[in-house]
Structures are given as structure tokens and as C-alpha cells.
Design an enzyme around this catalytic site. Structure first.
Site, short mmCIF file in Angstrom:
data_model
loop_
_atom_site.label_atom_id
_atom_site.label_comp_id
_atom_site.label_asym_id
_atom_site.label_seq_id
_atom_site.Cartn_x
_atom_site.Cartn_y
_atom_site.Cartn_z
CB CYS A 1 -0.91 0.03 1.23
SG CYS A 1 -1.84 -1.49 1.50
NE ARG B 1 -4.36 2.12 2.49
CZ ARG B 1 -4.16 1.57 3.69
NH1 ARG B 1 -4.97 1.89 4.69
NH2 ARG B 1 -3.21 0.68 3.89
CG ASN C 1 0.29 -5.59 4.69
OD1 ASN C 1 -0.32 -5.73 5.74
ND2 ASN C 1 -0.10 -6.19 3.56
#
Length: 324
Positions: A2, A16, A79
Site C-alpha cells: 500500500c 492511501r 503492511n
């Protein structure tokens, strides 16, 4: 994988991309001020700031991926697999489970300054939400219109970094990401000057050669550099539509298309959604992989004194405007 970013014009924007091979069933979720948060180690909180963001709602609990509260503080988890290590529960600390981190901070903090104080008292622990939903390995960007920080909980403890770039991706750790920007210090949005030799004549055969060497692959480090360069050199008008449009263009520079990132046989990571939140106005904009039309939910258009979650399913089908 991401990418998160901040952007400032007349208002402050935060958003995002969420890149993955499947969706858990995400919804725009408004948590009103009187929704009871049941924290695993800290009891119940029944009065707090209202929150809007993207969440997977499980058992009537909003598992936020990214969100902003009514005071303009924004936060996203990305992540951080292989590096994230959570702390053990300690009796004299405020023990917050990883999945509660966004609600805990956004429910009580109005600024990054207040967040820093809360983090000094907090212990980020790995208590899972359920057997089916174990603790995700994440790190976080937290921002308001004045500053941004990155929070990483690793084997050697919690790290809180100033984030003047206002960008976060995934691995490697944040300090390494920012250090690697040194590799691109010579890039420019302007056409390049001949510094190779004054004895040779060169022809700039294409526009955009000042940024020659800017990475374009989908790795975390490359996306960090690409979005940092794009954001830092971005220019737009200050109106809401111009600012929102430009923000989606900034994150669009690292879109993941189906077929380009194979994670298993026949399975591909794609940009499931891209978000952009006007943190001053509490408006959450988004697009999805199948729908490029910008959709929006206004937090302040809801009754924020309710107790029940307010949810909006994502509009996923492509919206095409026919002109004839």
C-alpha cells in the site's frame, strides 16, 4: 502492499491506496461520538471523537484501514510484514491491541502533538481480534495539517519518527526508506542541464528527462520514492475539486494493475481502492479498481451523536458518463 500520502493546499488531505489480491468486504464507516468502543485491556469508552474511514466491520466493530477524526487527525496502517513485532501486556501501561490502535488514537487525540503524548503511555500488543482475524503486521502514518509521524513497533521496541515527506509504503523500515531518497537528490521536474562535460553537446530528446532515474516498478521502496517526488513537486489550484483531483493523480502514480504483480498462481495484487480525505471538512473521497469515478461521504452530514455505526458500501461498478 500500500501507499499513503498527505497533501496540503487550502485544506489538508490524507489518503492511501490499498493494494491486495482480495477484499475483506470494506465499507466507508462513520463511528459516531457515542458508539461504545470495547477495548480488550482498557475497558469501555462510550464518549469520544467521531471518526470516518475505510473499515472491515466484524461483529459490529470497525477494523479501520485508514481514518480521520472530527478534529482533523488522520491515521493509516500499512503492511510491515517481517518487521512488525508487538509488545507484551504490561500492568502499568495502556495496553492497546494492534487492531484497536487507530480507534484508540483517533477517539482521544486531536493532533499529532497529543498523539505523541498518548504513545508515551501506550503499549502496542499483539492481542488478536479473533481466531479468524489474527494480528496484522503493520506500521502507521499519523498526520494533521501541521506535521506527520510514522510509528513502527519492532523487535527492539516502538519507534516514532518525524515524517517530513508525508509518505509511507511498506518495507524496509522507515529510516531506510527516507535514507534511500538520497539516491534521487539530483532529480528535478525541470529539463536537465549538461553537467556531464562542457566539451560535449547533448540533445534533450524528450520532455521529463530531469526525472530520469525515478523508479517506476511496484516495489515498496520504489513506490516511496515515486510518490515522494510526485507529491513534493505537485502543483494544483486550491479549490476542493482541484485539490482532490490532484491528490488522486499523486497516488495514481503508483496504481497496481491486475496482471503486473502476481502473488500466487493466477492471483494478482491490485489497487482495491484509493482514498482521499479532506481532514478539515471530514469528507471521505474514494475510487475503486472497477470504478474510477470519485465517490464521497461527508461525516458531518450524519448525526454524530448516535451510538450505532453508519456504513456505506463501496460503489464498485464502473460509472461511465455518456455524452451522446
Amino acid at each position: 502492499m500500500c501507499t499513503a500520502a498527505t497533501y496540503k493546499t487550502q485544506d489538508f488531505y490524507f489518503g492511501r491506496t490499498l493494494d491486495y489480491e482480495f477484499s475483506y468486504g470494506d465499507e466507508i464507516t462513520v463511528t459516531p461520538r457515542n458508539y461504545p468502543f470495547h477495548f480488550r485491556h482498557m475497558g469501555e469508552v462510550t464518549s469520544h471523537y467521531a471518526i470516518i474511514g475505510m473499515a472491515h466491520v466484524a461483529g459490529d466493530y470497525p477494523l479501520y484501514y485508514d481514518a480521520v477524526n472530527e478534529k482533523g487527525l488522520a491515521m493509516a496502517g500499512l503492511n510491515f510484514v517481517g518487521n512488525a513485532v508487538y509488545q507484551e501486556v504490561e500492568e502499568d501501561r495502556e495496553n492497546i491491541a494492534q487492531f484497536e490502535f487507530i480507534p484508540w488514537i483517533l477517539s482521544k487525540c486531536a493532533s499529532v502533538k497529543e498523539t505523541r503524548k498518548a504513545l508515551n503511555k501506550m503499549n502496542l500488543v499483539g492481542t488478536p481480534f479473533s481466531e479468524q482475524l489474527p494480528s496484522a503486521q503493520l506500521h502507521w502514518i499519523i498526520a494533521d495539517e501541521n506535521e506527520a509521524i510514522t510509528v513502527e513497533c519492532m523487535k527492539d521496541g516502538m519507534h516514532i519518527y518525524d515524517n517530513p515527506v508525508g509518505v509511507l509504503t511498506n518495507n524496509p523500515p522507515f529510516e531506510q526508506q527516507t535514507f534511500q531518497l538520497n539516491n534521487y537528490v539530483g532529480l528535478s521536474p525541470k529539463q536537465p542541464e549538461n553537467r556531464f562535460s562542457d566539451k560535449l553537446n547533448f540533445n534533450a530528446y524528450s520532455r521529463g528527462m530531469g526525472a530520469l532515474g525515478l523508479p517506476g516498478d511496484l516495489s515498496s521502496a520504489s513506490r516511496f520514492a515515486k510518490v515522494a517526488f510526485t507529491k513534493m513537486n505537485s502543483f494544483s489550484g486550491t479549490s476542493e475539486k482541484e485539490s482532490v483531483s490532484q491528490f488522486f493523480h499523486i497516488l495514481g502514480s503508483v496504481d497496481q494493475q491486475r496482471g503486473c504483480c502476481e502473488v500466487a498462481d493466477g492471483k494478482f495484487e491490485i489497487t482495491l481502492y484509493t482514498s482521499c480525505c479532506n481532514t478539515n471538512k471530514g469528507i471521505y473521497y474514494y475510487t475503486t479498481y472497477e470504478n474510477h469515478q470519485i465517490s464521497a461521504v461527508d461525516m458531518f452530514g450524519e448525526n454524530l451523536n448516535e451510538r450505532e455505526l453508519i456504513k456505506y458500501p463501496l460503489i464498485k461498478g464502473e460509472q461511465i458518463y455518456w455524452q451522446n
